[in-house]
Motif scaffolding. Structure first.
Motif, PDB file in Angstrom:
ATOM      1  N   GLU A  39       0.828  -1.210   0.000  1.00  0.00           N
ATOM      2  CA  GLU A  39       0.000   0.000   0.000  1.00  0.00           C
ATOM      3  C   GLU A  39       0.863   1.261   0.000  1.00  0.00           C
ATOM      4  OE1 GLU A  39      -3.271  -1.577   3.168  1.00  0.00           O
ATOM      5  OE2 GLU A  39      -1.156  -1.570   3.676  1.00  0.00           O
ATOM      6  N   ALA A  41       1.651   4.488   1.637  1.00  0.00           N
ATOM      7  CA  ALA A  41       1.344   5.122   2.915  1.00  0.00           C
ATOM      8  C   ALA A  41       2.067   6.448   3.089  1.00  0.00           C
ATOM      9  CB  ALA A  41       1.683   4.172   4.064  1.00  0.00           C
ATOM     10  N   LYS A 163      -0.548  11.231  10.798  1.00  0.00           N
ATOM     11  CA  LYS A 163      -0.910  11.365   9.384  1.00  0.00           C
ATOM     12  C   LYS A 163      -0.753  12.819   8.931  1.00  0.00           C
ATOM     13  CE  LYS A 163      -4.530  10.696   6.071  1.00  0.00           C
ATOM     14  NZ  LYS A 163      -5.949  10.880   5.849  1.00  0.00           N
ATOM     15  N   ARG A 205      -1.529   7.845   4.986  1.00  0.00           N
ATOM     16  CA  ARG A 205      -2.596   6.857   5.134  1.00  0.00           C
ATOM     17  C   ARG A 205      -2.497   6.246   6.534  1.00  0.00           C
ATOM     18  NH1 ARG A 205      -3.493   1.464   4.151  1.00  0.00           N
ATOM     19  NH2 ARG A 205      -5.363   0.936   2.953  1.00  0.00           N
ATOM     20  N   LEU A 206      -3.623   6.189   7.255  1.00  0.00           N
ATOM     21  CA  LEU A 206      -3.633   5.581   8.590  1.00  0.00           C
ATOM     22  C   LEU A 206      -3.394   4.083   8.462  1.00  0.00           C
ATOM     23  CD1 LEU A 206      -6.774   7.340  10.154  1.00  0.00           C
ATOM     24  CD2 LEU A 206      -4.366   7.921  10.511  1.00  0.00           C
ATOM     25  N   GLY A 207      -2.715   3.495   9.453  1.00  0.00           N
ATOM     26  CA  GLY A 207      -2.511   2.049   9.422  1.00  0.00           C
ATOM     27  C   GLY A 207      -1.188   1.665  10.053  1.00  0.00           C
ATOM     28  N   THR A 208      -0.921   0.374  10.074  1.00  0.00           N
ATOM     29  CA  THR A 208       0.320  -0.154  10.633  1.00  0.00           C
ATOM     30  C   THR A 208       1.088  -0.865   9.534  1.00  0.00           C
ATOM     31  OG1 THR A 208      -0.680  -0.384  12.801  1.00  0.00           O
ATOM     32  CG2 THR A 208       1.270  -1.700  12.386  1.00  0.00           C
ATOM     33  N   TYR A 209       2.342  -0.508   9.369  1.00  0.00           N
ATOM     34  CA  TYR A 209       3.150  -1.013   8.258  1.00  0.00           C
ATOM     35  C   TYR A 209       4.466  -1.576   8.777  1.00  0.00           C
ATOM     36  CZ  TYR A 209      -0.213   2.202   6.303  1.00  0.00           C
ATOM     37  OH  TYR A 209      -1.376   2.848   6.010  1.00  0.00           O
ATOM     38  N   SER A 227       7.256  -2.028  13.730  1.00  0.00           N
ATOM     39  CA  SER A 227       6.063  -1.568  13.030  1.00  0.00           C
ATOM     40  C   SER A 227       6.023  -0.054  13.001  1.00  0.00           C
ATOM     41  CB  SER A 227       4.802  -2.080  13.724  1.00  0.00           C
ATOM     42  OG  SER A 227       4.749  -3.483  13.642  1.00  0.00           O
ATOM     43  N   HIS A 229       3.382   2.860  12.921  1.00  0.00           N
ATOM     44  CA  HIS A 229       1.960   3.125  13.127  1.00  0.00           C
ATOM     45  C   HIS A 229       1.669   4.548  12.682  1.00  0.00           C
ATOM     46  CE1 HIS A 229       1.853  -0.427  15.856  1.00  0.00           C
ATOM     47  NE2 HIS A 229       3.073  -0.016  16.146  1.00  0.00           N
TER      48      HIS A 229
END
Ligand code: CUA
Length: 349
Positions: A39, A41, A163, A205-209, A227, A229
């Motif tokens: 994705e 991000a 973000k 983009r919000l999320g954990t990568y 990770s 966040h």
């Protein structure tokens, strides 16, 4: 005679062009349809992926052209029975062809390099209100440090970002060369002992990568992960305030939960359970020693030392240097106490 020859030579050229166009169209469509990357991000990810799409547009026709000429030549100019003793036809240079096949690739390369330079310039540009994050790589863990004006920096081994808040990473290594990479952000840089390397991203983009180490740095290279966040600005502020006041305990306030720290890191630390077996926590990895065996009957001081100075005493059958040495830094005193108490209570029982 001359007319007939001309037609014979034109036919394969037309055939090659038509098939080349069809193959290129399929190749480009497939190349653009395949999901090559994780994705996006960061704002940088969008520019980088556009560059890759352009490379597909240009490189597929080049590949198809070369393959068609090779396959045509193999078929058309192959040796036929009875020609074994014959010499090939004498070939003299073609100035026109040589100019074309030198100039065309040169033009394509200069154009692609120019576009790549524009993209690089764009994704590396300074942003207003950049937040500084110091990243330290060591065998085999990442430490993220958030300088606080007039206070002690906040340290964590999970990366938290807000973000749309531009960030600049200042990357260092304590021992060997590592490489700080968040594939979803598309940017990466080597962490080199004695040097400070940098790059910028703006999380979009919000999320954990996943955060990974992209430089072979020793036996624990594959577990040198963390990770990233990306949270809302309000959640980021709350996280920072929480980390800034360790007396208040973990994310939920009060005393940190040793078992939660062990199994999932409780949002603050690398989870012990991702490398260690412990029956009470229901974890079963064998990267590190089985704690039901290694810690059975040990006192709190031994357990604490095993966490903060893991290489002082190595369980038989395991290598030193695998377990990160930064837990003394990245766990708060309360978290460390909670882990030691929890392990003392359950290990080997
Ligand atoms: Cu650090 Cu690979």
């Amino acid at each position: 005679m001359g007319k007939q020859r001309g037609r014979q030579e034109r036919t394969p050229v037309v055939w090659m062009v038509v098939h080349g166009l069809i193959a290129s169209a399929f190749g480009i469509a497939a190349g653009l349809a395949i999901d090559w990357f994780p994705e996006q991000a960061s704002t940088q990810a969008e520019s980088v992926d556009h560059l890759y799409d352009l490379l597909i547009w240009v490189s597929v026709p080049v590949f198809v052209t070369v393959m068609i000429i090779v396959l045509f030549s193999v078929q058309h100019f192959r040796m036929r029975p009875g020609e074994e003793q014959l010499d090939g036809p004498p070939i003299h240079g073609s100035t026109r062809l040589e100019i074309i096949w030198t100039a065309l690739p040169a033009i394509i390369l200069v154009a692609l390099c120019s576009y790549a330079w524009v993209v690089l310039n764009d994704i590396e540009a300074a942003q207003p209100d950049e937040m500084r994050v110091n990243v330290t790589g060591q065998q085999f863990a990442w430490t993220f440090e958030y300088p606080q004006p007039g206070g002690k920096p906040v340290k964590s081994n999970q990366l938290y970002l807000a973000k749309s808040q531009p960030v600049r990473f200042f990357v260092k290594a304590l021992d060997v060369i590592h490489d700080f990479w968040v594939p979803a952000f598309r940017m990466k840089v080597d962490a080199v002992p004695g040097l400070e390397t940098k790059y910028r991203i703006t999380p979009s983009r919000l999320g954990t990568y996943p955060v990974v180490c992209a430089e072979l740095c020793g036996l624990g290279h594959s577990v040198m992960r963390s990770s990233a966040h990306v949270v809302t600005p309000a959640a980021f502020k709350a996280w920072l305030a929480d980390r800034n006041a360790p007396a208040a305990g973990g994310a939920g306030g009060g005393t940190p939960d040793g078992k939660a720290l062990f199994t999932d890191g409780n949002g603050t630390a690398t989870a012990c359970g991702s490398c260690h077996t412990l029956a009470d926590a229901g974890t079963a990895s064998s990267t590190g020693p089985d704690l039901d065996e290694a810690l059975a009957g040990k006192d709190a001081a031994f357990i604490r030392d095993s966490i903060v100075k893991p290489d002082d005493e190595i369980a038989s059958g395991f290598q030193d240097g695998i377990m990160p040495k930064n837990y003394g830094d990245t766990l708060s005193q309360d978290e460390l106490d909670a882990l030691v108490t929890y392990l003392g209570k359950v290990a080997g029982k």
